[in-house]
Write an enzyme that holds these catalytic residues in place. Sequence first.
Site, PDB file in Angstrom:
ATOM      1  N   CYS A 180       0.796  -1.088   0.003  1.00 22.88           N
ATOM      2  CA  CYS A 180      -0.025  -0.004  -0.074  1.00 22.88           C
ATOM      3  C   CYS A 180       0.890   1.237   0.134  1.00 22.88           C
ATOM      4  O   CYS A 180       2.075   1.188   0.215  1.00 22.88           O
ATOM      5  CB  CYS A 180      -1.000   0.115   1.118  1.00 22.88           C
ATOM      6  SG  CYS A 180      -2.336   1.113   0.846  1.00 22.88           S
ATOM      7  N   CYS A 182      -0.449   4.197   1.762  1.00 24.47           N
ATOM      8  CA  CYS A 182      -0.591   5.046   2.788  1.00 24.47           C
ATOM      9  C   CYS A 182       0.400   5.269   3.938  1.00 24.47           C
ATOM     10  O   CYS A 182       0.582   6.225   4.668  1.00 24.47           O
ATOM     11  CB  CYS A 182      -2.155   4.906   3.683  1.00 24.47           C
ATOM     12  SG  CYS A 182      -2.007   3.178   3.936  1.00 24.47           S
ATOM     13  N   LYS A 257     -12.364  -5.116   2.082  1.00 21.87           N
ATOM     14  CA  LYS A 257     -11.810  -4.726   3.036  1.00 21.87           C
ATOM     15  C   LYS A 257     -12.620  -3.728   3.387  1.00 21.87           C
ATOM     16  O   LYS A 257     -13.110  -2.434   2.504  1.00 21.87           O
ATOM     17  CB  LYS A 257     -10.335  -4.030   2.661  1.00 21.87           C
ATOM     18  CG  LYS A 257      -9.730  -2.842   3.685  1.00 21.87           C
ATOM     19  CD  LYS A 257      -8.354  -2.668   3.149  1.00 21.87           C
ATOM     20  CE  LYS A 257      -7.522  -1.710   4.158  1.00 21.87           C
ATOM     21  NZ  LYS A 257      -6.615  -1.279   3.817  1.00 21.87           N
ATOM     22  N   ARG A 267      -3.105   2.511  12.551  1.00 20.45           N
ATOM     23  CA  ARG A 267      -2.567   3.873  11.957  1.00 20.45           C
ATOM     24  C   ARG A 267      -1.887   4.558  12.620  1.00 20.45           C
ATOM     25  O   ARG A 267      -0.800   5.167  12.460  1.00 20.45           O
ATOM     26  CB  ARG A 267      -4.004   4.750  11.596  1.00 20.45           C
ATOM     27  CG  ARG A 267      -4.659   4.182  10.400  1.00 20.45           C
ATOM     28  CD  ARG A 267      -5.857   4.800  10.125  1.00 20.45           C
ATOM     29  NE  ARG A 267      -6.664   4.152   8.931  1.00 20.45           N
ATOM     30  CZ  ARG A 267      -7.741   4.377   8.499  1.00 20.45           C
ATOM     31  NH1 ARG A 267      -8.538   5.368   8.993  1.00 20.45           N
ATOM     32  NH2 ARG A 267      -8.519   3.649   7.749  1.00 20.45           N
ATOM     33  N   ARG A 279     -11.302   7.269   3.964  1.00 17.85           N
ATOM     34  CA  ARG A 279     -11.071   6.182   3.069  1.00 17.85           C
ATOM     35  C   ARG A 279     -12.208   5.752   2.714  1.00 17.85           C
ATOM     36  O   ARG A 279     -12.267   4.496   1.764  1.00 17.85           O
ATOM     37  CB  ARG A 279     -10.105   4.942   3.604  1.00 17.85           C
ATOM     38  CG  ARG A 279      -8.838   5.217   4.162  1.00 17.85           C
ATOM     39  CD  ARG A 279      -7.857   4.321   4.122  1.00 17.85           C
ATOM     40  NE  ARG A 279      -6.589   4.410   5.083  1.00 17.85           N
ATOM     41  CZ  ARG A 279      -5.885   5.202   5.061  1.00 17.85           C
ATOM     42  NH1 ARG A 279      -5.776   6.234   4.134  1.00 17.85           N
ATOM     43  NH2 ARG A 279      -4.727   5.096   5.936  1.00 17.85           N
ATOM     44  N   LYS A 310     -11.626  -8.238   5.779  1.00 18.67           N
ATOM     45  CA  LYS A 310     -10.896  -7.650   6.964  1.00 18.67           C
ATOM     46  C   LYS A 310     -11.895  -6.444   7.188  1.00 18.67           C
ATOM     47  O   LYS A 310     -12.320  -5.692   6.093  1.00 18.67           O
ATOM     48  CB  LYS A 310      -9.645  -7.042   6.425  1.00 18.67           C
ATOM     49  CG  LYS A 310      -9.040  -5.723   7.235  1.00 18.67           C
ATOM     50  CD  LYS A 310      -7.739  -5.295   6.413  1.00 18.67           C
ATOM     51  CE  LYS A 310      -7.390  -4.028   7.079  1.00 18.67           C
ATOM     52  NZ  LYS A 310      -6.524  -3.329   6.325  1.00 18.67           N
ATOM     53  N   TYR A 376      -2.576 -10.126  15.451  1.00 17.75           N
ATOM     54  CA  TYR A 376      -1.558  -9.740  16.476  1.00 17.75           C
ATOM     55  C   TYR A 376      -1.501 -10.671  17.876  1.00 17.75           C
ATOM     56  O   TYR A 376      -0.558 -10.527  18.517  1.00 17.75           O
ATOM     57  CB  TYR A 376      -2.001  -8.412  16.940  1.00 17.75           C
ATOM     58  CG  TYR A 376      -2.251  -7.366  15.934  1.00 17.75           C
ATOM     59  CD1 TYR A 376      -0.982  -6.704  15.352  1.00 17.75           C
ATOM     60  CD2 TYR A 376      -3.226  -7.098  15.077  1.00 17.75           C
ATOM     61  CE1 TYR A 376      -1.081  -6.037  14.180  1.00 17.75           C
ATOM     62  CE2 TYR A 376      -3.441  -6.376  14.362  1.00 17.75           C
ATOM     63  CZ  TYR A 376      -2.229  -5.598  13.689  1.00 17.75           C
ATOM     64  OH  TYR A 376      -2.349  -4.858  12.502  1.00 17.75           O
TER      65      TYR A 376
HETATM   66  N1  PBG Z   1      -3.716   0.028   3.711  1.00 13.00           N
HETATM   67  C1  PBG Z   1      -3.080  -0.239   4.754  1.00 13.00           C
HETATM   68  C2  PBG Z   1      -3.674  -0.986   5.717  1.00 13.00           C
HETATM   69  N2  PBG Z   1      -3.366  -2.451   5.754  1.00 13.00           N
HETATM   70  C3  PBG Z   1      -3.757  -2.982   6.794  1.00 13.00           C
HETATM   71  C4  PBG Z   1      -4.587  -2.124   7.669  1.00 13.00           C
HETATM   72  C5  PBG Z   1      -5.339  -2.297   8.869  1.00 13.00           C
HETATM   73  C6  PBG Z   1      -4.637  -3.346   9.666  1.00 13.00           C
HETATM   74  C7  PBG Z   1      -5.282  -3.191  11.256  1.00 13.00           C
HETATM   75  O1  PBG Z   1      -5.938  -2.415  11.646  1.00 13.00           O
HETATM   76  O2  PBG Z   1      -4.590  -4.138  12.044  1.00 13.00           O
HETATM   77  C8  PBG Z   1      -4.435  -0.864   6.970  1.00 13.00           C
HETATM   78  C9  PBG Z   1      -5.109   0.336   7.304  1.00 13.00           C
HETATM   79  C10 PBG Z   1      -6.017   0.981   6.800  1.00 13.00           C
HETATM   80  O3  PBG Z   1      -6.565   0.775   5.645  1.00 13.00           O
HETATM   81  O4  PBG Z   1      -6.179   2.125   7.047  1.00 13.00           O
HETATM   82 ZN    ZN Z   2      -3.244   2.278   2.668  1.00  8.78          ZN
HETATM   83 ZN    ZN Z   3     -11.524   9.019  -0.872  1.00  9.66          ZN
END
Ligand code: PBG
Ligand code: ZN
Ligand code: ZN
Length: 387
Positions: A180, A182, A257, A267, A279, A310, A376
């Site tokens: 990703c 981000c 997701k 985050r 998002r 997820k 986790y």
């Molecule tokens: N895109 C990145 C990503 N990959 C996994 C998670 C979340 C994993 C977690 O909360 O444990 C995220 C966060 C998001 O989409 O904001």
């Molecule tokens: Zn991301």
């Molecule tokens: Zn957007």
Amino acid sequence: MSFSSLVQDLSLRDRDGNGPAPRRPGAPSVSSTVDDRASHISRAMSYASTSATSVSISGEVSSQLHGGYFHPLARSWQAERQLTKSMLIYPLFITDGPDDMILVPSLPGQHQLGLNKLVPFLEPLVRKGLRSVILFGVPMKPGSKDALGSAADDPEGPVIQAIRLLRRRFPQLFICTDVCLCEYTSHGHCGILRDDGSLNNQLSVDRISDVAIAYAKAGAQCVAPSDMNDGRIRAIKLKLIEEGIAHKTVLMSYSAKFSGCLYGPFRDAAGSAPSFGDRKCYQLPPGGRGLARRAITRDIGEGADIIMVKPASQYLDIISDAKELGRDMPVAAYQVSGEYAMIHAGAKAGVFDLKAMAFESMEGILRAGATIVVSYFTPEFLDWLEH
Ligand SMILES: NCc1[nH]cc(CCC(=O)O)c1CC(=O)O
Ligand SMILES: [Zn+2]
Ligand SMILES: [Zn+2]
């Protein structure tokens, strides 16, 4: 008499005081309720035998379910799938400060790890049977984030360096990488933005697939795009084929997701909160079961090797849909940071025992259809599954 009216009749009797005292939810059952249950059964049987519609012996025998699960081993046989160490993938946050080992306050017991801390951290876990990790990069150096997320596939950056190190030091460990942008973009969004702040899908897919290829070439056996840009699975699969590495790279799609409030602690850990907006334009609305089914079907068609749902526990119906739509492939579920933090908070508040809840949540996720779980709790399960 129908079964439901029978049950209703029995429960009315409970309230009249002819059955066991109503149990406080969650209170342990005491042996007297077992006796009471036995008398319920015989009462139920006598009702049944006086009823004109259900008089068969088999009807009586089929009500004796306890015989199937009175013993712990027999109880475990009632599950279609049982948790094993090889089902678990452990998420790791890798920083660009080589000696970092920073506890993430909102994610109890989880760290941001520098490269020098990675091997000593993982050694005991691998000894206990850890089979797989998923890597997230956390660039912390000022100025390391930009509009294109260049740090994501920086050959000197934390993820590529960690892949090389782990492949060398733990040849048996299966390395997945979250793909990703981000964590690496100055704006914190999961792709490349247009001037108006919306995602440019084509540029994002091009960039995401380049990053995936870089991870695979560095030695990651699995790439897992979590960005949700349309068409990324096809783009990555085609590039893997073009590069001649499609036969040794698993493509795990975060297909379903959902956008919600369960990613907060992550985050914090990954430093990836968007600097503006949210998002919602590229993650699914929590009520969108049909949309999730379409996303899963699409990703299977585009060449995903594993599909993922997820978060996990709040989306068990989606996991079950994923198992149905992708019944010939592995289904992964991500028990996300908010689920993990909630279980910790509940245990701390005395609502339940941590281990018991961790197992119950896992049993729900597996029962729904998951065959792989990102969690986790993995280090704890490696201990718990020993005994
Ligand atoms: N895109 C990145 C990503 N990959 C996994 C998670 C979340 C994993 C977690 O909360 O444990 C995220 C966060 C998001 O989409 O904001
Ligand atoms: Zn991301
Ligand atoms: Zn957007």
